[in-house]
Design a protein around this motif. Structure first.
Motif, PDB file in Angstrom:
ATOM      1  N   ASN A  41       0.885  -1.017  -0.022  1.00 41.13           N
ATOM      2  CA  ASN A  41      -0.031   0.041  -0.104  1.00 41.13           C
ATOM      3  C   ASN A  41       0.571   1.141  -0.145  1.00 41.13           C
ATOM      4  OD1 ASN A  41      -2.569  -1.251   0.403  1.00 41.13           O
ATOM      5  ND2 ASN A  41      -1.788  -2.066   2.480  1.00 41.13           N
ATOM      6  N   MET A  42       0.168   2.284  -0.166  1.00 36.29           N
ATOM      7  CA  MET A  42       1.008   3.502  -0.213  1.00 36.29           C
ATOM      8  C   MET A  42       0.243   4.626   0.204  1.00 36.29           C
ATOM      9  SD  MET A  42       2.676   5.804  -3.346  1.00 36.29           S
ATOM     10  CE  MET A  42       3.621   4.090  -3.884  1.00 36.29           C
ATOM     11  N   THR A  43       0.753   5.597   1.163  1.00 35.28           N
ATOM     12  CA  THR A  43      -0.232   6.712   1.600  1.00 35.28           C
ATOM     13  C   THR A  43      -0.030   7.888   0.671  1.00 35.28           C
ATOM     14  OG1 THR A  43       1.815   8.076   2.591  1.00 35.28           O
ATOM     15  CG2 THR A  43       0.564   6.280   4.108  1.00 35.28           C
ATOM     16  N   GLU A  44      -1.195   8.483   0.907  1.00 39.83           N
ATOM     17  CA  GLU A  44      -1.239   9.862  -0.194  1.00 39.83           C
ATOM     18  C   GLU A  44      -0.117  10.799  -0.166  1.00 39.83           C
ATOM     19  OE1 GLU A  44      -3.638  10.821  -2.903  1.00 39.83           O
ATOM     20  OE2 GLU A  44      -4.219   8.472  -2.252  1.00 39.83           O
ATOM     21  N   LYS A  45       0.503  10.861   1.105  1.00 39.92           N
ATOM     22  CA  LYS A  45       1.797  12.002   0.973  1.00 39.92           C
ATOM     23  C   LYS A  45       2.783  11.332   0.363  1.00 39.92           C
ATOM     24  CE  LYS A  45       0.591  14.242   5.319  1.00 39.92           C
ATOM     25  NZ  LYS A  45       0.735  14.661   7.048  1.00 39.92           N
ATOM     26  N   ALA A  46       3.063   9.742   0.681  1.00 45.87           N
ATOM     27  CA  ALA A  46       4.037   9.223  -0.033  1.00 45.87           C
ATOM     28  C   ALA A  46       3.972   9.038  -1.729  1.00 45.87           C
ATOM     29  CB  ALA A  46       4.078   7.855   0.416  1.00 45.87           C
ATOM     30  N   LYS A  47       2.764   8.896  -1.944  1.00 41.77           N
ATOM     31  CA  LYS A  47       2.379   8.960  -3.459  1.00 41.77           C
ATOM     32  C   LYS A  47       2.881  10.453  -4.090  1.00 41.77           C
ATOM     33  CE  LYS A  47      -1.345   9.681  -6.567  1.00 41.77           C
ATOM     34  NZ  LYS A  47      -3.040   9.580  -6.768  1.00 41.77           N
ATOM     35  N   GLU A  48       2.408  11.522  -3.293  1.00 37.14           N
ATOM     36  CA  GLU A  48       2.787  13.012  -3.913  1.00 37.14           C
ATOM     37  C   GLU A  48       4.220  12.931  -3.771  1.00 37.14           C
ATOM     38  OE1 GLU A  48       2.436  17.195  -2.042  1.00 37.14           O
ATOM     39  OE2 GLU A  48       0.772  16.020  -1.970  1.00 37.14           O
ATOM     40  N   THR A  78       3.439  -0.884   4.002  1.00 45.77           N
ATOM     41  CA  THR A  78       2.930   0.624   3.448  1.00 45.77           C
ATOM     42  C   THR A  78       4.117   1.515   3.121  1.00 45.77           C
ATOM     43  OG1 THR A  78       0.716   0.145   4.577  1.00 45.77           O
ATOM     44  CG2 THR A  78       1.230   2.356   4.185  1.00 45.77           C
ATOM     45  N   ILE A  79       4.032   1.883   2.172  1.00 46.96           N
ATOM     46  CA  ILE A  79       5.094   3.020   1.668  1.00 46.96           C
ATOM     47  C   ILE A  79       4.586   4.366   2.359  1.00 46.96           C
ATOM     48  CG2 ILE A  79       6.146   4.246  -0.149  1.00 46.96           C
ATOM     49  CD1 ILE A  79       5.785   1.857  -2.048  1.00 46.96           C
ATOM     50  N   ASN A  80       5.432   4.963   3.238  1.00 47.06           N
ATOM     51  CA  ASN A  80       4.830   6.121   3.915  1.00 47.06           C
ATOM     52  C   ASN A  80       6.100   7.230   3.768  1.00 47.06           C
ATOM     53  OD1 ASN A  80       3.379   7.884   5.312  1.00 47.06           O
ATOM     54  ND2 ASN A  80       3.097   6.579   6.957  1.00 47.06           N
ATOM     55  N   ILE A  81       5.896   8.275   4.298  1.00 50.03           N
ATOM     56  CA  ILE A  81       7.342   9.153   4.197  1.00 50.03           C
ATOM     57  C   ILE A  81       7.148   9.583   5.520  1.00 50.03           C
ATOM     58  CG2 ILE A  81       7.194  10.195   1.843  1.00 50.03           C
ATOM     59  CD1 ILE A  81       5.675  12.606   3.029  1.00 50.03           C
ATOM     60  N   GLU A  82       8.353   9.991   6.195  1.00 52.05           N
ATOM     61  CA  GLU A  82       8.677  10.716   7.424  1.00 52.05           C
ATOM     62  C   GLU A  82       9.576  11.866   7.205  1.00 52.05           C
ATOM     63  OE1 GLU A  82      11.927   8.267   9.724  1.00 52.05           O
ATOM     64  OE2 GLU A  82       9.985   7.862  10.334  1.00 52.05           O
ATOM     65  N   GLU A  83       9.464  13.036   8.300  1.00 56.46           N
ATOM     66  CA  GLU A  83      10.321  13.967   8.240  1.00 56.46           C
ATOM     67  C   GLU A  83      11.195  13.985   9.576  1.00 56.46           C
ATOM     68  OE1 GLU A  83      10.426  18.991   7.911  1.00 56.46           O
ATOM     69  OE2 GLU A  83       8.426  17.838   7.133  1.00 56.46           O
ATOM     70  N   VAL A  88      13.039  14.927   4.447  1.00 55.21           N
ATOM     71  CA  VAL A  88      11.900  13.889   4.216  1.00 55.21           C
ATOM     72  C   VAL A  88      12.431  12.633   3.333  1.00 55.21           C
ATOM     73  CG1 VAL A  88       9.793  13.734   2.883  1.00 55.21           C
ATOM     74  CG2 VAL A  88      10.309  15.862   3.873  1.00 55.21           C
ATOM     75  N   GLY A  89      11.940  11.534   3.753  1.00 61.08           N
ATOM     76  CA  GLY A  89      12.573  10.166   3.133  1.00 61.08           C
ATOM     77  C   GLY A  89      11.328   9.102   3.031  1.00 61.08           C
ATOM     78  N   LEU A  90      11.330   8.019   2.394  1.00 62.37           N
ATOM     79  CA  LEU A  90      10.466   7.106   2.607  1.00 62.37           C
ATOM     80  C   LEU A  90      10.805   6.133   3.648  1.00 62.37           C
ATOM     81  CD1 LEU A  90      10.617   5.722  -1.313  1.00 62.37           C
ATOM     82  CD2 LEU A  90       8.658   7.283  -0.070  1.00 62.37           C
ATOM     83  N   VAL A  91       9.503   5.482   4.380  1.00 63.09           N
ATOM     84  CA  VAL A  91       9.625   4.719   5.481  1.00 63.09           C
ATOM     85  C   VAL A  91       8.596   3.297   4.667  1.00 63.09           C
ATOM     86  CG1 VAL A  91      10.437   6.137   7.105  1.00 63.09           C
ATOM     87  CG2 VAL A  91       8.177   5.869   6.596  1.00 63.09           C
ATOM     88  N   LEU A  92       9.085   2.190   5.320  1.00 62.17           N
ATOM     89  CA  LEU A  92       8.193   0.982   4.707  1.00 62.17           C
ATOM     90  C   LEU A  92       7.547   0.670   6.111  1.00 62.17           C
ATOM     91  CD1 LEU A  92      10.509  -0.719   2.258  1.00 62.17           C
ATOM     92  CD2 LEU A  92       8.695   0.765   1.883  1.00 62.17           C
TER      93      LEU A  92
END
Length: 94
Positions: free
Chosen positions: A2-9, A71-76, A81-85
């Protein structure tokens, strides 16, 4: 996967800036076998192709099992900002 909307952007912007259309997950040799790596690069022959939240993702077949349920997400952190799984458990941790 899956992927969050923030990660998609975030990913779509990075792909556009890099003039690439694929986020690729692959393995690199490590102390305990294959370690998961990710890059903005074209799919390689034999990769599994998935479209997740409108993002083209290539997965090296040997790494596909590790990405099930992730789920692919991002964190700051510290302004970066970088990807997290979310849900990913790395190998031996050496």
């Amino acid at each position: 996967m899956n992927m969050t909307e923030k990660a998609k952007e975030y990913i779509l912007n990075a792909l556009e800036e890099s003039n690439v259309d694929t986020l690729r997950f692959y393995g690199i040799a490590g102390c305990c076998g294959m370690n998961l790596a990710v890059g903005l690069e074209p799919a390689k022959e034999g990769d599994q192709i998935e479209i997740v939240n409108d993002v083209k993702i290539a997965i090296m077949p040997k790494m596909a099992k590790e990405l099930q349920g992730v789920t692919i997400n991002i964190e700051e952190q510290n302004g970066e900002v970088g990807l997290v799984l979310d849900g990913y458990t790395p190998g031996c941790g050496c």
